[in-house]
Motif scaffolding. Structure first.
Motif, PDB file in Angstrom:
ATOM      1  N   ILE A 199       9.252   9.285   5.676  1.00 54.63           N
ATOM      2  CA  ILE A 199       9.472  10.379   6.624  1.00 54.63           C
ATOM      3  C   ILE A 199      10.648  10.061   7.541  1.00 54.63           C
ATOM      4  O   ILE A 199      11.461  10.931   7.866  1.00 54.63           O
ATOM      5  N   LEU A 200      10.753   8.776   7.938  1.00 55.96           N
ATOM      6  CA  LEU A 200      11.838   8.368   8.835  1.00 55.96           C
ATOM      7  C   LEU A 200      13.204   8.584   8.183  1.00 55.96           C
ATOM      8  O   LEU A 200      14.137   9.081   8.818  1.00 55.96           O
ATOM      9  N   PHE A 201      13.332   8.216   6.916  1.00 57.14           N
ATOM     10  CA  PHE A 201      14.629   8.304   6.245  1.00 57.14           C
ATOM     11  C   PHE A 201      14.861   9.655   5.573  1.00 57.14           C
ATOM     12  O   PHE A 201      16.011  10.102   5.469  1.00 57.14           O
ATOM     13  N   LEU A 202      13.776  10.290   5.104  1.00 59.92           N
ATOM     14  CA  LEU A 202      13.938  11.514   4.321  1.00 59.92           C
ATOM     15  C   LEU A 202      13.470  12.766   5.047  1.00 59.92           C
ATOM     16  O   LEU A 202      13.616  13.870   4.514  1.00 59.92           O
ATOM     17  N   GLY A 203      12.903  12.597   6.244  1.00 63.98           N
ATOM     18  CA  GLY A 203      12.427  13.752   6.999  1.00 63.98           C
ATOM     19  C   GLY A 203      11.059  14.208   6.532  1.00 63.98           C
ATOM     20  O   GLY A 203      10.412  13.561   5.711  1.00 63.98           O
ATOM     21  N   ILE A 204      10.607  15.358   7.070  1.00 62.93           N
ATOM     22  CA  ILE A 204       9.271  15.852   6.732  1.00 62.93           C
ATOM     23  C   ILE A 204       9.350  16.974   5.693  1.00 62.93           C
ATOM     24  O   ILE A 204       8.366  17.702   5.485  1.00 62.93           O
ATOM     25  N   GLY A 205      10.492  17.106   5.044  1.00 62.46           N
ATOM     26  CA  GLY A 205      10.660  18.156   4.035  1.00 62.46           C
ATOM     27  C   GLY A 205      10.072  17.770   2.693  1.00 62.46           C
ATOM     28  O   GLY A 205       9.251  16.856   2.563  1.00 62.46           O
ATOM     29  N   GLU A 206      10.542  18.458   1.662  1.00 62.41           N
ATOM     30  CA  GLU A 206       9.989  18.283   0.322  1.00 62.41           C
ATOM     31  C   GLU A 206      10.305  16.908  -0.261  1.00 62.41           C
ATOM     32  O   GLU A 206       9.492  16.314  -0.961  1.00 62.41           O
TER      33      GLU A 206
ATOM     34  N   ALA B  81       0.828  -1.205   0.000  1.00 61.73           N
ATOM     35  CA  ALA B  81       0.000   0.000   0.000  1.00 61.73           C
ATOM     36  C   ALA B  81       0.860   1.252   0.000  1.00 61.73           C
ATOM     37  O   ALA B  81       1.885   1.319   0.691  1.00 61.73           O
ATOM     38  N   ARG B  82       0.441   2.250  -0.785  1.00 60.75           N
ATOM     39  CA  ARG B  82       1.235   3.468  -0.928  1.00 60.75           C
ATOM     40  C   ARG B  82       1.465   4.149   0.400  1.00 60.75           C
ATOM     41  O   ARG B  82       2.601   4.447   0.787  1.00 60.75           O
ATOM     42  N   LEU B  83       0.386   4.408   1.118  1.00 59.30           N
ATOM     43  CA  LEU B  83       0.486   5.172   2.360  1.00 59.30           C
ATOM     44  C   LEU B  83       1.165   4.385   3.468  1.00 59.30           C
ATOM     45  O   LEU B  83       1.599   4.973   4.461  1.00 59.30           O
ATOM     46  N   ALA B  84       1.236   3.061   3.315  1.00 61.22           N
ATOM     47  CA  ALA B  84       1.913   2.258   4.338  1.00 61.22           C
ATOM     48  C   ALA B  84       3.393   2.591   4.423  1.00 61.22           C
ATOM     49  O   ALA B  84       4.026   2.424   5.471  1.00 61.22           O
ATOM     50  N   LEU B  85       3.956   3.085   3.314  1.00 62.43           N
ATOM     51  CA  LEU B  85       5.382   3.421   3.291  1.00 62.43           C
ATOM     52  C   LEU B  85       5.650   4.878   3.672  1.00 62.43           C
ATOM     53  O   LEU B  85       6.813   5.274   3.757  1.00 62.43           O
ATOM     54  N   LEU B  86       4.601   5.643   3.892  1.00 60.46           N
ATOM     55  CA  LEU B  86       4.799   7.051   4.246  1.00 60.46           C
ATOM     56  C   LEU B  86       5.650   7.221   5.504  1.00 60.46           C
ATOM     57  O   LEU B  86       6.574   8.054   5.517  1.00 60.46           O
ATOM     58  N   PRO B  87       5.399   6.468   6.597  1.00 57.82           N
ATOM     59  CA  PRO B  87       6.271   6.614   7.778  1.00 57.82           C
ATOM     60  C   PRO B  87       7.730   6.282   7.481  1.00 57.82           C
ATOM     61  O   PRO B  87       8.641   6.889   8.063  1.00 57.82           O
ATOM     62  N   VAL B  88       7.955   5.327   6.559  1.00 55.79           N
ATOM     63  CA  VAL B  88       9.331   4.966   6.204  1.00 55.79           C
ATOM     64  C   VAL B  88      10.008   6.120   5.470  1.00 55.79           C
ATOM     65  O   VAL B  88      11.159   6.475   5.752  1.00 55.79           O
TER      66      VAL B  88
ATOM     67  N   VAL C 108      -2.602  11.031  -2.408  1.00 55.05           N
ATOM     68  CA  VAL C 108      -1.507  10.606  -1.548  1.00 55.05           C
ATOM     69  C   VAL C 108      -0.766  11.807  -0.985  1.00 55.05           C
ATOM     70  O   VAL C 108      -0.383  11.832   0.195  1.00 55.05           O
ATOM     71  N   LEU C 109      -0.573  12.831  -1.813  1.00 55.99           N
ATOM     72  CA  LEU C 109       0.134  14.023  -1.344  1.00 55.99           C
ATOM     73  C   LEU C 109      -0.630  14.715  -0.229  1.00 55.99           C
ATOM     74  O   LEU C 109      -0.033  15.152   0.769  1.00 55.99           O
ATOM     75  N   ILE C 110      -1.951  14.825  -0.375  1.00 58.76           N
ATOM     76  CA  ILE C 110      -2.758  15.479   0.660  1.00 58.76           C
ATOM     77  C   ILE C 110      -2.613  14.729   1.981  1.00 58.76           C
ATOM     78  O   ILE C 110      -2.471  15.337   3.051  1.00 58.76           O
ATOM     79  N   ALA C 111      -2.640  13.395   1.910  1.00 61.35           N
ATOM     80  CA  ALA C 111      -2.462  12.591   3.129  1.00 61.35           C
ATOM     81  C   ALA C 111      -1.083  12.838   3.735  1.00 61.35           C
ATOM     82  O   ALA C 111      -0.947  12.956   4.963  1.00 61.35           O
ATOM     83  N   ALA C 112      -0.064  12.932   2.894  1.00 61.62           N
ATOM     84  CA  ALA C 112       1.286  13.187   3.397  1.00 61.62           C
ATOM     85  C   ALA C 112       1.388  14.568   4.030  1.00 61.62           C
ATOM     86  O   ALA C 112       2.051  14.748   5.056  1.00 61.62           O
ATOM     87  N   GLU C 113       0.733  15.551   3.438  1.00 61.43           N
ATOM     88  CA  GLU C 113       0.769  16.908   3.993  1.00 61.43           C
ATOM     89  C   GLU C 113       0.005  16.996   5.309  1.00 61.43           C
ATOM     90  O   GLU C 113       0.313  17.842   6.151  1.00 61.43           O
ATOM     91  N   MET C 114      -0.968  16.144   5.493  1.00 60.28           N
ATOM     92  CA  MET C 114      -1.703  16.137   6.759  1.00 60.28           C
ATOM     93  C   MET C 114      -0.849  15.581   7.894  1.00 60.28           C
ATOM     94  O   MET C 114      -1.009  15.964   9.053  1.00 60.28           O
ATOM     95  N   VAL C 115       0.067  14.675   7.549  1.00 56.99           N
ATOM     96  CA  VAL C 115       0.902  14.053   8.569  1.00 56.99           C
ATOM     97  C   VAL C 115       2.037  14.968   8.999  1.00 56.99           C
ATOM     98  O   VAL C 115       2.291  15.163  10.191  1.00 56.99           O
ATOM     99  N   GLY C 116       2.730  15.541   8.039  1.00 57.04           N
ATOM    100  CA  GLY C 116       3.857  16.387   8.384  1.00 57.04           C
ATOM    101  C   GLY C 116       4.165  17.396   7.302  1.00 57.04           C
ATOM    102  O   GLY C 116       4.806  17.052   6.309  1.00 57.04           O
ATOM    103  N   ALA C 117       3.668  18.626   7.459  1.00 62.17           N
ATOM    104  CA  ALA C 117       3.950  19.684   6.501  1.00 62.17           C
ATOM    105  C   ALA C 117       3.628  21.027   7.143  1.00 62.17           C
ATOM    106  O   ALA C 117       2.842  21.107   8.099  1.00 62.17           O
TER     107      ALA C 117
END
Length: 250
Positions: free
Chosen positions: A110-117, A101-108, A188-197
């Motif tokens: 963020i963990l490796f690449l941070g909450i930036g762009e 699942a796409r969003l399942a990898l979002l924490p990974v 997917v981007l909107i979900a990512a921005e809700m988590v950390g942006a």
């Protein structure tokens, strides 16, 4: 004009239903403000420039990830679909990522690449490349064998066969994957921005919710819906432009 009205009639009725349900039913307007108040909040955000700041941040990330997926996904999908050796080498790895699942990898990310762009562009790229690859591979496999045999009977080289027959015949199915990717990248981007942006339409929605600015929250949601419609319509027009060869002369 009439055609546009006919296509919009259901949306107009939904807007009227929203307006009347919020004003004259038991729905709490604090949680679901009337549609006109949402439009007013949207206008105020647009006039102040705040909406453009959030919109431009989201569209910038979407275009970056989407463009990267196109540049890599289409050539790679053509290679996997056309060359058995490439398919045998890459298909097992592709199947693993396809079923994750796409969003399942979002924490990974963020963990490796941070909450930036970079993390947000990466998750958009990952969300886009899967449907592009799937449809490109399927498009190559579904090319009419008679076209291939006819080209080979004229001693056409493998490169010309690929360029003049395989790729043009694959374009409609490829664009199906591109349209799916265009819609998916925004979600997917909107979900990512809700988590950390700190900016973006997803951030606008979350920030408005936390501060109980409900009309502004719905204004952000409507902006996302409009953006999705614009992207999809733009891709349809591009598909028609590149698939003119399919249209029979009148």
């Amino acid at each position: 004009m009439f055609t546009l009205f006919k296509r919009s009639i259901v949306l107009i009725l939904l807007g009227l239903l929203w307006e009347n349900a919020s004003r004259f039913s038991s729905i709490n307007p604090a949680f679901c403000p009337p549609f006109t108040e949402v439009l007013q909040a949207w206008w105020e955000l647009a006039v102040s420039g705040d909406l453009w700041v959030e919109f431009s941040a989201s569209i910038r990330r979407s275009l970056a990830g989407f463009s990267l997926a196109l540049l890599i996904g289409i050539p790679l999908g053509l290679l996997i679909g056309w060359y058995p050796l490439v398919r045998d080498l890459l298909n097992p790895t592709f199947e693993v990522f396809r079923n994750t699942a796409r969003l399942a990898l979002l924490p990974v990310f963020i963990l490796f690449l941070g909450i930036g762009e970079i993390s947000k562009i990466t998750i958009v790229f990952y969300a886009c490349i899967i449907p592009i690859l799937l449809n490109t591979i399927a498009a190559v496999k579904s090319v009419d064998l008679l076209l291939i045999k006819s080209a080979r009977s004229m001693n056409v080289s493998s490169f010309k066969l690929f360029l003049k027959v395989i790729f043009p015949a694959s374009i409609p199915s490829i664009f199906t994957g591109i349209r799916m990717a265009g819609t998916g990248c925004i979600l997917v981007l909107i979900a990512a921005e809700m988590v950390g942006a700190r900016e973006g339409l997803g951030f606008l929605i979350t920030y408005s919710q936390f501060n109980f600015q409900i009309a502004e929250m719905y204004a952000g949601i409507l902006t996302i819906s409009a953006l999705g419609l614009i992207v999809n319509q733009g891709l349809i027009l591009l598909e028609q432009r590149f698939s003119r060869w399919k249209q029979l002369p009148k």
